[in-house]
Scaffold this active site. Structure first.
Site, PDB file in Angstrom:
ATOM      1  N   SER A  22      -6.757  -5.403   4.939  1.00  0.00           N
ATOM      2  CA  SER A  22      -7.316  -4.929   6.216  1.00  0.00           C
ATOM      3  C   SER A  22      -8.242  -5.940   6.890  1.00  0.00           C
ATOM      4  O   SER A  22      -8.191  -6.076   8.119  1.00  0.00           O
ATOM      5  CB  SER A  22      -8.034  -3.587   6.023  1.00  0.00           C
ATOM      6  OG  SER A  22      -7.076  -2.597   5.754  1.00  0.00           O
ATOM      7  N   LYS A  71      -9.541   9.511   0.926  1.00  0.00           N
ATOM      8  CA  LYS A  71      -8.979   9.955   2.205  1.00  0.00           C
ATOM      9  C   LYS A  71      -9.157  11.461   2.474  1.00  0.00           C
ATOM     10  O   LYS A  71      -9.216  11.877   3.618  1.00  0.00           O
ATOM     11  CB  LYS A  71      -7.503   9.583   2.303  1.00  0.00           C
ATOM     12  CG  LYS A  71      -7.279   8.086   2.507  1.00  0.00           C
ATOM     13  CD  LYS A  71      -5.803   7.778   2.723  1.00  0.00           C
ATOM     14  CE  LYS A  71      -5.573   6.283   2.808  1.00  0.00           C
ATOM     15  NZ  LYS A  71      -4.165   5.946   3.062  1.00  0.00           N
ATOM     16  N   ASN A  92      -8.000   8.343   7.446  1.00  0.00           N
ATOM     17  CA  ASN A  92      -8.104   6.935   7.030  1.00  0.00           C
ATOM     18  C   ASN A  92      -8.897   6.093   8.033  1.00  0.00           C
ATOM     19  O   ASN A  92      -9.083   4.906   7.810  1.00  0.00           O
ATOM     20  CB  ASN A  92      -6.718   6.312   6.819  1.00  0.00           C
ATOM     21  CG  ASN A  92      -6.052   5.980   8.135  1.00  0.00           C
ATOM     22  OD1 ASN A  92      -6.161   6.740   9.093  1.00  0.00           O
ATOM     23  ND2 ASN A  92      -5.386   4.851   8.197  1.00  0.00           N
ATOM     24  N   ASP A 107      -2.324   6.500   9.544  1.00  0.00           N
ATOM     25  CA  ASP A 107      -1.217   6.160   8.634  1.00  0.00           C
ATOM     26  C   ASP A 107       0.108   6.714   9.171  1.00  0.00           C
ATOM     27  O   ASP A 107       1.131   6.044   9.163  1.00  0.00           O
ATOM     28  CB  ASP A 107      -1.442   6.777   7.250  1.00  0.00           C
ATOM     29  CG  ASP A 107      -2.419   5.955   6.407  1.00  0.00           C
ATOM     30  OD1 ASP A 107      -2.516   4.735   6.621  1.00  0.00           O
ATOM     31  OD2 ASP A 107      -3.076   6.552   5.540  1.00  0.00           O
ATOM     32  N   GLY A 131       8.292  11.603  -3.556  1.00  0.00           N
ATOM     33  CA  GLY A 131       6.846  11.712  -3.735  1.00  0.00           C
ATOM     34  C   GLY A 131       6.267  12.911  -3.012  1.00  0.00           C
ATOM     35  O   GLY A 131       6.870  13.450  -2.074  1.00  0.00           O
ATOM     36  N   ALA A 132       5.093  13.336  -3.492  1.00  0.00           N
ATOM     37  CA  ALA A 132       4.391  14.462  -2.862  1.00  0.00           C
ATOM     38  C   ALA A 132       2.886  14.232  -2.940  1.00  0.00           C
ATOM     39  O   ALA A 132       2.100  15.176  -2.961  1.00  0.00           O
ATOM     40  CB  ALA A 132       4.778  15.776  -3.549  1.00  0.00           C
ATOM     41  N   GLY A 134      -0.638  11.878  -1.444  1.00  0.00           N
ATOM     42  CA  GLY A 134      -1.305  11.816  -0.144  1.00  0.00           C
ATOM     43  C   GLY A 134      -0.439  11.194   0.935  1.00  0.00           C
ATOM     44  O   GLY A 134      -0.341  11.724   2.052  1.00  0.00           O
ATOM     45  N   ALA A 135       0.207  10.063   0.622  1.00  0.00           N
ATOM     46  CA  ALA A 135       1.016   9.381   1.636  1.00  0.00           C
ATOM     47  C   ALA A 135       2.253  10.219   1.974  1.00  0.00           C
ATOM     48  O   ALA A 135       2.603  10.379   3.146  1.00  0.00           O
ATOM     49  CB  ALA A 135       1.422   8.006   1.127  1.00  0.00           C
ATOM     50  N   LEU A 227       7.199   2.649   1.202  1.00  0.00           N
ATOM     51  CA  LEU A 227       5.826   2.493   1.716  1.00  0.00           C
ATOM     52  C   LEU A 227       5.102   1.341   1.022  1.00  0.00           C
ATOM     53  O   LEU A 227       4.125   0.816   1.517  1.00  0.00           O
ATOM     54  CB  LEU A 227       5.003   3.784   1.527  1.00  0.00           C
ATOM     55  CG  LEU A 227       5.531   5.075   2.151  1.00  0.00           C
ATOM     56  CD1 LEU A 227       4.423   6.111   2.191  1.00  0.00           C
ATOM     57  CD2 LEU A 227       6.087   4.870   3.546  1.00  0.00           C
ATOM     58  N   TYR A 229       4.441  -2.434  -0.193  1.00  0.00           N
ATOM     59  CA  TYR A 229       4.745  -3.773   0.351  1.00  0.00           C
ATOM     60  C   TYR A 229       4.427  -4.884  -0.652  1.00  0.00           C
ATOM     61  O   TYR A 229       4.576  -6.065  -0.351  1.00  0.00           O
ATOM     62  CB  TYR A 229       3.984  -4.009   1.671  1.00  0.00           C
ATOM     63  CG  TYR A 229       2.521  -3.683   1.595  1.00  0.00           C
ATOM     64  CD1 TYR A 229       1.619  -4.592   1.070  1.00  0.00           C
ATOM     65  CD2 TYR A 229       2.061  -2.444   2.007  1.00  0.00           C
ATOM     66  CE1 TYR A 229       0.279  -4.278   0.966  1.00  0.00           C
ATOM     67  CE2 TYR A 229       0.726  -2.115   1.909  1.00  0.00           C
ATOM     68  CZ  TYR A 229      -0.157  -3.037   1.398  1.00  0.00           C
ATOM     69  OH  TYR A 229      -1.482  -2.715   1.281  1.00  0.00           O
TER      70      TYR A 229
HETATM   71  P1  NAP Z   1      -0.808   9.417  -4.780  1.00  0.00           P
HETATM   72  O1  NAP Z   1      -1.430  10.445  -3.915  1.00  0.00           O
HETATM   73  O2  NAP Z   1      -1.472   9.001  -6.037  1.00  0.00           O
HETATM   74  O3  NAP Z   1       0.690   9.946  -5.136  1.00  0.00           O
HETATM   75  C1  NAP Z   1       1.469   9.278  -6.099  1.00  0.00           C
HETATM   76  C2  NAP Z   1       2.912   9.801  -6.047  1.00  0.00           C
HETATM   77  O4  NAP Z   1       3.688   8.980  -6.942  1.00  0.00           O
HETATM   78  C3  NAP Z   1       3.074  11.227  -6.532  1.00  0.00           C
HETATM   79  O5  NAP Z   1       4.168  11.820  -5.865  1.00  0.00           O
HETATM   80  C4  NAP Z   1       3.390  11.034  -8.023  1.00  0.00           C
HETATM   81  O6  NAP Z   1       4.150  12.081  -8.595  1.00  0.00           O
HETATM   82  C5  NAP Z   1       4.266   9.808  -7.961  1.00  0.00           C
HETATM   83  N1  NAP Z   1       4.257   9.094  -9.241  1.00  0.00           N
HETATM   84  C6  NAP Z   1       3.240   8.363  -9.760  1.00  0.00           C
HETATM   85  N2  NAP Z   1       3.611   7.841 -10.956  1.00  0.00           N
HETATM   86  C7  NAP Z   1       4.882   8.272 -11.180  1.00  0.00           C
HETATM   87  C8  NAP Z   1       5.832   8.076 -12.247  1.00  0.00           C
HETATM   88  N3  NAP Z   1       5.532   7.305 -13.301  1.00  0.00           N
HETATM   89  N4  NAP Z   1       7.038   8.648 -12.130  1.00  0.00           N
HETATM   90  C9  NAP Z   1       7.367   9.395 -11.047  1.00  0.00           C
HETATM   91  N5  NAP Z   1       6.530   9.635 -10.015  1.00  0.00           N
HETATM   92  C10 NAP Z   1       5.295   9.084 -10.087  1.00  0.00           C
HETATM   93  O7  NAP Z   1      -0.553   8.050  -3.979  1.00  0.00           O
HETATM   94  P2  NAP Z   1      -0.390   7.859  -2.391  1.00  0.00           P
HETATM   95  O8  NAP Z   1      -1.717   7.612  -1.785  1.00  0.00           O
HETATM   96  O9  NAP Z   1       0.456   8.969  -1.892  1.00  0.00           O
HETATM   97  O10 NAP Z   1       0.403   6.457  -2.318  1.00  0.00           O
HETATM   98  C11 NAP Z   1       1.758   6.354  -2.708  1.00  0.00           C
HETATM   99  C12 NAP Z   1       2.266   4.948  -2.428  1.00  0.00           C
HETATM  100  O11 NAP Z   1       2.290   4.688  -1.022  1.00  0.00           O
HETATM  101  C13 NAP Z   1       1.389   3.857  -3.053  1.00  0.00           C
HETATM  102  O12 NAP Z   1       2.232   2.926  -3.686  1.00  0.00           O
HETATM  103  C14 NAP Z   1       0.692   3.216  -1.866  1.00  0.00           C
HETATM  104  O13 NAP Z   1       0.499   1.826  -2.094  1.00  0.00           O
HETATM  105  C15 NAP Z   1       1.694   3.443  -0.741  1.00  0.00           C
HETATM  106  N6  NAP Z   1       1.032   3.513   0.582  1.00  0.00           N
HETATM  107  C16 NAP Z   1       1.336   2.551   1.507  1.00  0.00           C
HETATM  108  C17 NAP Z   1       0.737   2.591   2.758  1.00  0.00           C
HETATM  109  C18 NAP Z   1       1.071   1.534   3.780  1.00  0.00           C
HETATM  110  O14 NAP Z   1       0.305   1.352   4.736  1.00  0.00           O
HETATM  111  N7  NAP Z   1       2.171   0.838   3.653  1.00  0.00           N
HETATM  112  C19 NAP Z   1      -0.176   3.610   3.075  1.00  0.00           C
HETATM  113  C20 NAP Z   1      -0.452   4.585   2.113  1.00  0.00           C
HETATM  114  C21 NAP Z   1       0.162   4.516   0.867  1.00  0.00           C
HETATM  115  P3  NAP Z   1       3.424  13.333  -9.324  1.00  0.00           P
HETATM  116  O15 NAP Z   1       3.001  14.243  -8.215  1.00  0.00           O
HETATM  117  O16 NAP Z   1       4.461  13.899 -10.197  1.00  0.00           O
HETATM  118  O17 NAP Z   1       2.240  12.759 -10.089  1.00  0.00           O
END
Ligand code: NAP
Length: 287
Positions: A22, A71, A92, A107, A131-132, A134-135, A227, A229
């Protein structure tokens, strides 16, 4: 840049913050647009977010970004919240207002602008969302409000997908999000899908991992958007391409969430030329 008594400060609240891109986004924009503004990361220890937001207000910081793990927690420390951020349940970006900060979620709009810039359509599409967390919750809401036909939300923990689906469907007034366990992905109806990868699986250093590795799944994907990078090309993206689909990473989403935050803080519109210049600089990091 020369910092003087009129320089305004913006920053990032999170933990950890060492690897954030950022500062590159905002300091490049300030430089290109000729704004006397500096952006710095602030590491906030667990349990001290309220103090950090109050301190920022006392110091008259112009604006802040908020990242993992704050967040949702930050909402309790705001003076005001934008309707969209409230619906998504995550903030965010903080913008100064009387007595503190107003919270926004850039976001979701950032992802939308990123998809638009790649020519990816949501309206009328059958979407698979992995996924489910935050993102993914923000992505589910985006797909629902932008007119996706159906969104199959696949998550390792089915219960979480059920909760998000119920919330989002309730807010948009139609049963657009369908929760499913990732393990049941073979039960997806035949067809071609836009797939959005919103889990943290595959994130560096675990670059050989993907939430689903089964070939039959990737045969159904015409476009994959991860999502993540870092790495530049994830295993999910490689599998999509290996089965003839187009694949994109999340760097443009990161870019545009920053651009929109910058626009809110400075009351300006960032041109595509300036956004592209920032993107080029970000991309060089991965070469
Ligand atoms: P989060 O809230 O921690 O959610 C993690 C997700 O991944 C949940 O659905 C979780 O499933 C799943 N997961 C984690 N480990 C796993 C495994 N070993 N096997 C299967 N599923 C697994 O994270 P978040 O904030 O949503 O972020 C998710 C991704 O998006 C991150 O990689 C982040 O870097 C990326 N992101 C990118 C941007 C961007 O600007 N490009 C912005 C935001 C986020 P469970 O519910 O079963 O635990």
């Amino acid at each position: 840049m020369e910092i003087d008594g009129k320089t305004r400060t913006c920053g990032l609240l999170g933990n950890p913050v060492e690897h954030t891109l950022s500062p590159m986004i905002h300091n490049t924009l300030a430089e290109r647009l000729g704004h006397d503004l500096v952006y710095v990361p602030f590491l906030v220890e667990k349990g001290r977010l309220g103090e950090a937001v109050a301190g920022a207000a006392a110091l008259q910081l112009l604006g802040l970004n908020v990242t993992v793990p704050y967040k949702s927690e930050v909402i309790a420390h705001l003076r005001e919240i934008d309707g969209l951020a409230e619906d998504i349940g995550a903030v965010n970006t903080l913008v100064r207002c009387a007595g503190g900060y107003k919270g926004y979620n850039t976001d979701m709009e950032g992802l939308y602008r990123a998809m638009e810039s790649e020519g990816i359509r949501i309206r009328g599409e059958s979407v698979i969302l992995l996924g489910a967390g935050g993102a993914a919750r923000a992505v589910a809401y985006l797909c629902a409000v932008k007119g996706a036909d159906k969104v199959w939300m696949l998550n390792r923990t089915l219960e979480k997908a059920r909760t998000v689906a119920e919330e989002v469907n309730g807010k948009v007034g139609r049963a657009v999000i369908c929760p499913m366990s990732t393990a049941d992905h073979r039960m997806l109806p035949e067809g071609k899908y836009l797939a959005i990868q919103g889990t943290s699986v595959g994130l560096a250093p675990n670059t050989e991992d993907a939430a689903i590795t089964d070939d039959t799944f990737y045969e159904k994907i015409h476009t994959g958007f991860d999502l993540i990078y870092s790495p530049w090309e994830t295993k999910f993206m490689r599998l999509v391409k290996a089965h003839g689909g187009e694949a994109y990473n999340g760097l443009k989403m990161l870019l545009y969430q920053g651009v929109i935050a910058y626009e809110l803080w400075n009351d300006v519109r960032v041109s595509e030329e300036d956004a592209q210049a920032v993107y080029d600089r970000l991309r060089d990091r991965f070469r």
